[in-house]
Design a protein around this motif. Sequence first.
Motif, PDB file in Angstrom:
ATOM      1  N   MET A 315      11.970 -21.605 -39.414  1.00 52.07           N
ATOM      2  CA  MET A 315      10.675 -21.997 -39.150  1.00 52.07           C
ATOM      3  C   MET A 315      10.144 -21.248 -37.941  1.00 52.07           C
ATOM      4  O   MET A 315       8.976 -20.835 -37.857  1.00 52.07           O
ATOM      5  CB  MET A 315      10.824 -23.442 -38.439  1.00 52.07           C
ATOM      6  N   GLU A 316      10.827 -20.919 -36.886  1.00 54.62           N
ATOM      7  CA  GLU A 316      10.298 -19.962 -35.812  1.00 54.62           C
ATOM      8  C   GLU A 316       9.626 -18.688 -36.444  1.00 54.62           C
ATOM      9  O   GLU A 316       8.453 -18.164 -36.055  1.00 54.62           O
ATOM     10  CB  GLU A 316      11.528 -19.562 -34.944  1.00 54.62           C
ATOM     11  N   ASN A 317      10.630 -17.987 -37.454  1.00 51.42           N
ATOM     12  CA  ASN A 317      10.034 -16.833 -38.207  1.00 51.42           C
ATOM     13  C   ASN A 317       8.463 -16.979 -38.629  1.00 51.42           C
ATOM     14  O   ASN A 317       7.902 -16.261 -38.823  1.00 51.42           O
ATOM     15  CB  ASN A 317      11.112 -16.416 -39.066  1.00 51.42           C
ATOM     16  N   ILE A 318       8.589 -18.370 -39.564  1.00 50.62           N
ATOM     17  CA  ILE A 318       7.467 -18.496 -40.265  1.00 50.62           C
ATOM     18  C   ILE A 318       6.191 -18.675 -39.461  1.00 50.62           C
ATOM     19  O   ILE A 318       5.040 -18.336 -39.659  1.00 50.62           O
ATOM     20  CB  ILE A 318       7.730 -19.663 -41.237  1.00 50.62           C
ATOM     21  N   VAL A 319       6.423 -19.469 -38.223  1.00 53.12           N
ATOM     22  CA  VAL A 319       5.267 -19.405 -37.428  1.00 53.12           C
ATOM     23  C   VAL A 319       4.999 -18.388 -36.842  1.00 53.12           C
ATOM     24  O   VAL A 319       3.659 -17.897 -36.664  1.00 53.12           O
ATOM     25  CB  VAL A 319       5.837 -20.422 -36.272  1.00 53.12           C
ATOM     26  N   TYR A 320       5.834 -17.489 -36.522  1.00 55.49           N
ATOM     27  CA  TYR A 320       5.580 -15.944 -35.967  1.00 55.49           C
ATOM     28  C   TYR A 320       4.714 -15.291 -37.092  1.00 55.49           C
ATOM     29  O   TYR A 320       3.538 -14.832 -36.636  1.00 55.49           O
ATOM     30  CB  TYR A 320       6.845 -15.260 -35.716  1.00 55.49           C
ATOM     31  N   ASN A 321       5.183 -15.429 -38.376  1.00 57.99           N
ATOM     32  CA  ASN A 321       4.236 -14.484 -39.308  1.00 57.99           C
ATOM     33  C   ASN A 321       2.956 -15.219 -39.549  1.00 57.99           C
ATOM     34  O   ASN A 321       1.930 -14.473 -39.772  1.00 57.99           O
ATOM     35  CB  ASN A 321       5.092 -14.574 -40.486  1.00 57.99           C
ATOM     36  N   TYR A 364       0.022 -21.044 -26.011  1.00 62.23           N
ATOM     37  CA  TYR A 364       1.358 -20.949 -25.622  1.00 62.23           C
ATOM     38  C   TYR A 364       2.185 -22.060 -26.695  1.00 62.23           C
ATOM     39  O   TYR A 364       1.614 -23.255 -26.797  1.00 62.23           O
ATOM     40  CB  TYR A 364       1.843 -21.532 -24.241  1.00 62.23           C
ATOM     41  N   ILE A 365       2.950 -21.475 -27.495  1.00 64.31           N
ATOM     42  CA  ILE A 365       3.496 -22.464 -28.583  1.00 64.31           C
ATOM     43  C   ILE A 365       5.138 -22.382 -28.589  1.00 64.31           C
ATOM     44  O   ILE A 365       5.745 -21.391 -28.406  1.00 64.31           O
ATOM     45  CB  ILE A 365       3.157 -21.730 -29.942  1.00 64.31           C
ATOM     46  N   GLN A 366       5.648 -23.539 -28.815  1.00 68.70           N
ATOM     47  CA  GLN A 366       7.008 -23.718 -29.073  1.00 68.70           C
ATOM     48  C   GLN A 366       7.116 -24.163 -30.307  1.00 68.70           C
ATOM     49  O   GLN A 366       6.472 -25.032 -30.778  1.00 68.70           O
ATOM     50  CB  GLN A 366       7.566 -24.839 -27.990  1.00 68.70           C
ATOM     51  N   SER A 367       8.122 -23.685 -31.022  1.00 71.78           N
ATOM     52  CA  SER A 367       8.617 -23.913 -32.417  1.00 71.78           C
ATOM     53  C   SER A 367      10.067 -24.809 -32.171  1.00 71.78           C
ATOM     54  O   SER A 367      11.022 -24.203 -32.029  1.00 71.78           O
ATOM     55  CB  SER A 367       8.818 -22.675 -33.168  1.00 71.78           C
ATOM     56  N   ALA A 368       9.874 -25.917 -32.110  1.00 72.20           N
ATOM     57  CA  ALA A 368      10.851 -27.054 -31.896  1.00 72.20           C
ATOM     58  C   ALA A 368      11.841 -27.537 -32.892  1.00 72.20           C
ATOM     59  O   ALA A 368      12.826 -27.824 -32.785  1.00 72.20           O
ATOM     60  CB  ALA A 368      10.642 -28.046 -30.768  1.00 72.20           C
ATOM     61  N   LYS A 393      -1.396 -25.500 -24.791  1.00 73.56           N
ATOM     62  CA  LYS A 393       0.086 -25.407 -24.728  1.00 73.56           C
ATOM     63  C   LYS A 393       0.214 -26.552 -26.015  1.00 73.56           C
ATOM     64  O   LYS A 393       0.160 -27.492 -26.047  1.00 73.56           O
ATOM     65  CB  LYS A 393       0.807 -25.839 -23.600  1.00 73.56           C
ATOM     66  N   ILE A 394       1.185 -25.703 -26.988  1.00 76.39           N
ATOM     67  CA  ILE A 394       1.457 -26.655 -28.443  1.00 76.39           C
ATOM     68  C   ILE A 394       2.760 -26.607 -28.601  1.00 76.39           C
ATOM     69  O   ILE A 394       3.710 -25.829 -28.443  1.00 76.39           O
ATOM     70  CB  ILE A 394       0.758 -25.925 -29.404  1.00 76.39           C
ATOM     71  N   VAL A 395       3.375 -27.860 -29.104  1.00 77.49           N
ATOM     72  CA  VAL A 395       4.647 -28.049 -29.691  1.00 77.49           C
ATOM     73  C   VAL A 395       4.696 -28.157 -31.054  1.00 77.49           C
ATOM     74  O   VAL A 395       4.080 -29.218 -31.335  1.00 77.49           O
ATOM     75  CB  VAL A 395       5.752 -29.045 -28.889  1.00 77.49           C
ATOM     76  N   LEU A 396       5.470 -27.351 -31.823  1.00 80.02           N
ATOM     77  CA  LEU A 396       5.374 -27.728 -33.306  1.00 80.02           C
ATOM     78  C   LEU A 396       6.772 -28.123 -33.914  1.00 80.02           C
ATOM     79  O   LEU A 396       7.518 -27.699 -33.367  1.00 80.02           O
ATOM     80  CB  LEU A 396       5.115 -26.355 -34.017  1.00 80.02           C
ATOM     81  N   THR A 412       1.373 -31.965 -29.321  1.00 80.46           N
ATOM     82  CA  THR A 412       2.623 -31.795 -30.451  1.00 80.46           C
ATOM     83  C   THR A 412       2.021 -32.340 -31.760  1.00 80.46           C
ATOM     84  O   THR A 412       1.092 -32.913 -32.103  1.00 80.46           O
ATOM     85  CB  THR A 412       3.636 -32.894 -29.850  1.00 80.46           C
ATOM     86  N   MET A 413       2.288 -31.188 -32.746  1.00 75.26           N
ATOM     87  CA  MET A 413       1.988 -31.279 -33.991  1.00 75.26           C
ATOM     88  C   MET A 413       2.838 -30.982 -34.931  1.00 75.26           C
ATOM     89  O   MET A 413       3.699 -30.090 -34.642  1.00 75.26           O
ATOM     90  CB  MET A 413       0.651 -30.605 -34.220  1.00 75.26           C
ATOM     91  N   SER A 414       2.650 -31.505 -36.244  1.00 74.54           N
ATOM     92  CA  SER A 414       3.499 -31.002 -37.344  1.00 74.54           C
ATOM     93  C   SER A 414       3.210 -29.453 -37.586  1.00 74.54           C
ATOM     94  O   SER A 414       2.169 -29.131 -37.765  1.00 74.54           O
ATOM     95  CB  SER A 414       3.319 -31.940 -38.659  1.00 74.54           C
ATOM     96  N   VAL A 415       4.234 -28.902 -38.130  1.00 76.14           N
ATOM     97  CA  VAL A 415       4.155 -27.420 -38.639  1.00 76.14           C
ATOM     98  C   VAL A 415       3.461 -27.502 -39.892  1.00 76.14           C
ATOM     99  O   VAL A 415       2.650 -26.336 -40.208  1.00 76.14           O
ATOM    100  CB  VAL A 415       5.595 -26.700 -38.488  1.00 76.14           C
TER     101      VAL A 415
END
Length: 427
Positions: A315-321, A364-368, A393-396, A412-415
């Motif tokens: 999921m972190e890799n997909i968010v980066y892309n 600023y994004i966190q992939s949680a 600032k966002i938490v996915l 906070t939101m859904s990926v």
Amino acid sequence: MRITRAVYLNRLIARMGNGMIKVITGARRCGKTFLLFDLFEEYLRNHGVANSQIIEVPLDDFAYEQYRDPARLAQYLSSAITDDRQYYVLLDEVQYAISDKELRGDEPPRLYSVLNGLLRKRNVDVYVTGSNSKMLSTDVMTEFRGRGDEIRVRPLSFSEFMQAYDGDVPHGWAEYVVFGGMPLTVSMHTDEQKTRYLESLFTETYLKDIVARNHLRKSQELDELVDVLASSIGALTNPAKIKATFDSVAHSKISVNTIAQYIEYLEEAFVVEEARRFNVKGRKYIGSPKKYYFEDIGLRNARLGFRQVEQTHIMENIVYNELRMRGYNVDVGVVEKRGQNNGESYRKQLEIDFVANLGSERYYIQSAYQLPTEEKVAQEKASLLGVDDGFKKIVLVRDVVKPMRDDRGILTMSVYDFLLNAESLSF
């Protein structure tokens, strides 16, 4: 269903007639040819451009082999431009028109003289594609001194993938995190087909291209390096750490410099991309270590035999892309925290998964992935709370949740919402 690839088509349309060579780069089989010869040509014809005004030369096609000679290519293009109407020259896979000596830097590529000649014609708009970043995005930009304009094409994003996927979003996600977004996989009907295709594409196309292009005498160390990087997406590393792995596991004598060079080859071939660490408060880059992400998660999984499909890191890799596809520069954020513990001072570094910048925008994004407990929520937000500027600032999370801000302004939101809505960062 046809995938429109609107992001890239609109980038091409926005650059029409700008007096520059449009350089379309990206990995092999990611859809550059379809973008240029199908979607863009369709746009031109729908806006009144006649077939005779569109000159296409697919240099990887054997039927056009003679035009891999730059002199013959120049002659052919000159004969096709017969009047003062606006012409569009589309050259696909131009690396085929550059000799081995030219690729090595022993001689200047004659192709650039052909392209320079086209730039001098006021009624010619030029578009070229290629599958190596060093030869195109670096050399072309240098050769034309600001008259080359790069459009980077990537494998299908999740939203593009869902245009063709026959199912709901959760099932589409389950498919995407395994097989990724190489366009041809969308038309395949079985997991076996997709698996064989991705494994063959990685080994027979990407790795063999790198070995041939860079004249590597041994490929085993490159193979092993790819495995190390594929196993550590989202983890901080550097050539010295990778060398330690080689020493202990493979008992190899590969040098740090060779590892760094091989990573550069993989980046030039659009296999991996690096994210540097950025000290948010100090506003400076930290040289090492870095993170490496794969351009396509399906290719990464295929490389590992689909044995390490860790949802969190994928999921972190997909968010980066996704962020890179949207045009953001993306760094790994570092926030330094100081405090007292039982009367003793301490200092530690907290990590923000992504600091995404585009012009004056910053996020600023966190992939949680998941936030099952209050302790996990606090852990993921701690680094974000350490940033004292006013940027969002966002938490996915992977779960389906309604976008919601806490009392400190962290969203906070859904990926799924993030990936499927191009305006999601504006929520």
